[in-house]
Design a protein around this motif. Structure first.
Motif, PDB file in Angstrom:
ATOM      1  N   UNK A 200      62.127  37.005 108.456  1.00  0.00           N
ATOM      2  CA  UNK A 200      61.211  35.908 108.213  1.00  0.00           C
ATOM      3  C   UNK A 200      59.922  36.190 108.966  1.00  0.00           C
ATOM      4  N   UNK A 201      58.785  35.911 108.351  1.00  0.00           N
ATOM      5  CA  UNK A 201      57.522  36.252 108.986  1.00  0.00           C
ATOM      6  C   UNK A 201      57.260  35.449 110.251  1.00  0.00           C
ATOM      7  N   UNK A 202      57.953  34.333 110.430  1.00  0.00           N
ATOM      8  CA  UNK A 202      57.840  33.591 111.690  1.00  0.00           C
ATOM      9  C   UNK A 202      58.495  34.359 112.845  1.00  0.00           C
ATOM     10  N   UNK A 203      59.401  35.272 112.508  1.00  0.00           N
ATOM     11  CA  UNK A 203      60.113  36.025 113.524  1.00  0.00           C
ATOM     12  C   UNK A 203      59.489  37.395 113.782  1.00  0.00           C
ATOM     13  N   UNK A 204      58.442  37.723 113.024  1.00  0.00           N
ATOM     14  CA  UNK A 204      57.809  39.035 113.163  1.00  0.00           C
ATOM     15  C   UNK A 204      56.687  38.932 114.197  1.00  0.00           C
ATOM     16  N   UNK A 205      56.744  39.775 115.203  1.00  0.00           N
ATOM     17  CA  UNK A 205      55.719  39.759 116.241  1.00  0.00           C
ATOM     18  C   UNK A 205      54.429  40.329 115.669  1.00  0.00           C
ATOM     19  N   UNK A 206      53.350  39.585 115.809  1.00  0.00           N
ATOM     20  CA  UNK A 206      52.072  40.029 115.261  1.00  0.00           C
ATOM     21  C   UNK A 206      51.336  40.878 116.286  1.00  0.00           C
ATOM     22  N   UNK A 207      50.674  41.896 115.782  1.00  0.00           N
ATOM     23  CA  UNK A 207      49.918  42.773 116.666  1.00  0.00           C
ATOM     24  C   UNK A 207      48.659  42.071 117.153  1.00  0.00           C
ATOM     25  N   UNK A 208      48.200  42.488 118.304  1.00  0.00           N
ATOM     26  CA  UNK A 208      46.983  41.925 118.874  1.00  0.00           C
ATOM     27  C   UNK A 208      45.778  42.613 118.236  1.00  0.00           C
ATOM     28  N   UNK A 209      45.073  41.901 117.359  1.00  0.00           N
ATOM     29  CA  UNK A 209      43.970  42.495 116.617  1.00  0.00           C
ATOM     30  C   UNK A 209      42.656  41.823 117.009  1.00  0.00           C
ATOM     31  N   UNK A 210      41.552  42.531 116.885  1.00  0.00           N
ATOM     32  CA  UNK A 210      40.257  41.876 117.106  1.00  0.00           C
ATOM     33  C   UNK A 210      39.997  40.835 116.026  1.00  0.00           C
ATOM     34  N   UNK A 211      39.098  39.905 116.305  1.00  0.00           N
ATOM     35  CA  UNK A 211      38.774  38.893 115.295  1.00  0.00           C
ATOM     36  C   UNK A 211      38.210  39.549 114.039  1.00  0.00           C
ATOM     37  N   UNK A 212      37.400  40.592 114.242  1.00  0.00           N
ATOM     38  CA  UNK A 212      36.836  41.357 113.132  1.00  0.00           C
ATOM     39  C   UNK A 212      37.015  42.838 113.451  1.00  0.00           C
TER      40      UNK A 212
END
Length: 416
Positions: A200-212
């Motif tokens: 589930x995408x709620x359980x997927x850790x998101x990478x730290x990305x720049x705003x742009x």
């Protein structure tokens, strides 16, 4: 109540359904709040014309005021009532761990009902589904162990009788309950079954990305917005991304903006690309006309700010994971910067949402209350790009970004 259009549930109910840190002085009248949900849809939902002016939640599956006795049953009632609108922009500011995920923010599959089948028409770039090999054109046979027809028929808020309604229900189901893995059986291009279990995408850790994310190639600057159109630091990030030597062309990549945002940040970007005040979208409040017989409509404008890049050729990329303010910005750049738009159909998140607090529990219901239009009068949800793609997230055989390459090719023609 007002216009921050971000696809996010702000309050999570635990298994015991405690709300916040405090306790109520007395038990809320949950049933009264259930009635308020229906009244809000009656009075404030801007797209009732999709249901011949009626409220589809009244009488829908799972929408029974008499069944509401506590927080858990009120939440289920409200979720079913919102489902009945068949509008991914109508959401609640409260959820439980087992609530279905939001589309498009927490869904990596775009599913439509075509030719009596549930067809994957797009797959989110870099997502678990794309990594697992799911491709546009595959059909979904079952979800969570249920045949799709049965799962759609059983989803509360129905019945889902039209093709659009069945597609909506299928997307809710493929996002899945937030605390569960997603179990699918697909049929691939050869008719072979592909059984896949996806997180589930709620359980997927998101990478730290720049705003742009900013890249440059052959004098063309690419600004890819990383679901940041509601971030308070975005104005500074826009100005940083547009600083330095004047580029020969700009590609504004809005393909990863499913959470929407705020018009403030859209105007911040567009203001750098104009040298005179220009209208960028039209708004209307249908409930005022319903109540009084007198329509209210107005035009929102963009004013120049900072060092103008007016005249720099602009191409905009958008797709299924371009939502709400991302859709408005795509359309706005078309209007004010004469941008060439290259896009698959976008998320189709209707209008601008207002927040309404229920009087007993304080829970928030987020409903599309304003209808939005291109400056030429076309409804935002009917916007058609200059160059229409089947998918803006599809990769080539060597992993190349096909839509981005199309944008560079288009700019090369425009710059001649």
């Amino acid at each position: 109540m007002k216009l921050l259009s971000v696809q996010n549930a702000s309050l999570i109910l635990s298994g015991a359904f405690f709300l916040g840190a405090g306790a109520y002085a007395q038990t809320p009248d949950y049933r009264a709040d259930a009635e308020t949900v229906l009244d809000l849809i009656d009075r404030q939902y801007a797209y009732a014309h999709r249901f011949d002016g009626g409220n589809p939640a009244r009488g829908a599956q799972g929408v029974d005021v008499e069944s509401v006795t506590d927080a858990a049953s009120l939440l289920r009632f409200a979720e079913c009532a919102v489902n009945a609108l068949q509008d991914h922009h109508a959401i609640l500011g409260v959820s439980s761990p087992s609530s279905y995920g939001l589309t498009p923010s927490y869904n990596d599959l775009w599913v439509e009902f075509r030719d009596e089948a549930y067809v994957v028409t797009d797959v989110r770039r870099g997502s678990p589904a794309q990594t697992a090999g799911v491709e546009p054109g595959w059909r979904i046979s079952s979800v969570a162990g249920q045949p799709m027809q049965e799962a759609v028929a059983g989803l509360c808020g129905g019945p889902y009788e039209t093709g659009a309604g069945k597609g909506f229900a299928a997307r809710v189901l493929t996002a899945g309950p937030r605390d569960q893995e997603r179990v699918f059986v697909f049929s691939d291009f050869d008719g072979e079954e592909q059984a896949l279990t996806l997180p589930n995408l709620y359980q997927v850790e998101t990478e730290n990305r720049p705003l742009i994310s900013v890249t440059e190639r052959e004098g063309v600057r690419v600004l890819r917005f990383n679901d940041s159109l509601g971030n308070s630091d975005l104005i500074a990030a826009i100005d940083e991304a547009l600083s330095g030597p004047r580029p020969d062309g700009l590609i504004i990549d809005l393909r990863d903006t499913p959470g929407g945002g705020d018009t403030l940040y859209a105007r911040a970007l567009m203001g750098r690309l104009v040298d005179e005040t220009k209208p960028y979208q039209r708004h209307a409040l249908p409930q005022i006309e319903r109540d009084t017989g007198v329509a209210r409509q107005w035009v929102e404008e963009v004013l120049p700010r900072g060092d103008s890049l007016a005249g720099v050729p602009v191409v905009v990329l958008a797709g299924r994971w371009t939502g709400s303010m991302g859709e408005g910005l795509t359309m706005g750049l078309d209007a004010v910067a004469d941008a060439v738009t290259i896009a698959a159909p976008m998320a189709g998140l209707l209008g601008a949402i207002y927040d309404y607090d229920l009087p007993e529990t304080g829970w928030t219901v987020k409903l599309p209350t304003e209808t939005l239009y291109h400056v030429d009068g076309a409804p935002r949800e009917d916007y058609r790009a200059d160059i229409v793609l089947d998918s803006a997230d599809r990769l080539g055989p060597d992993g190349e970004d096909l839509a981005l390459e199309r944008a560079f090719e288009t700019l090369a023609v425009v710059r001649r």
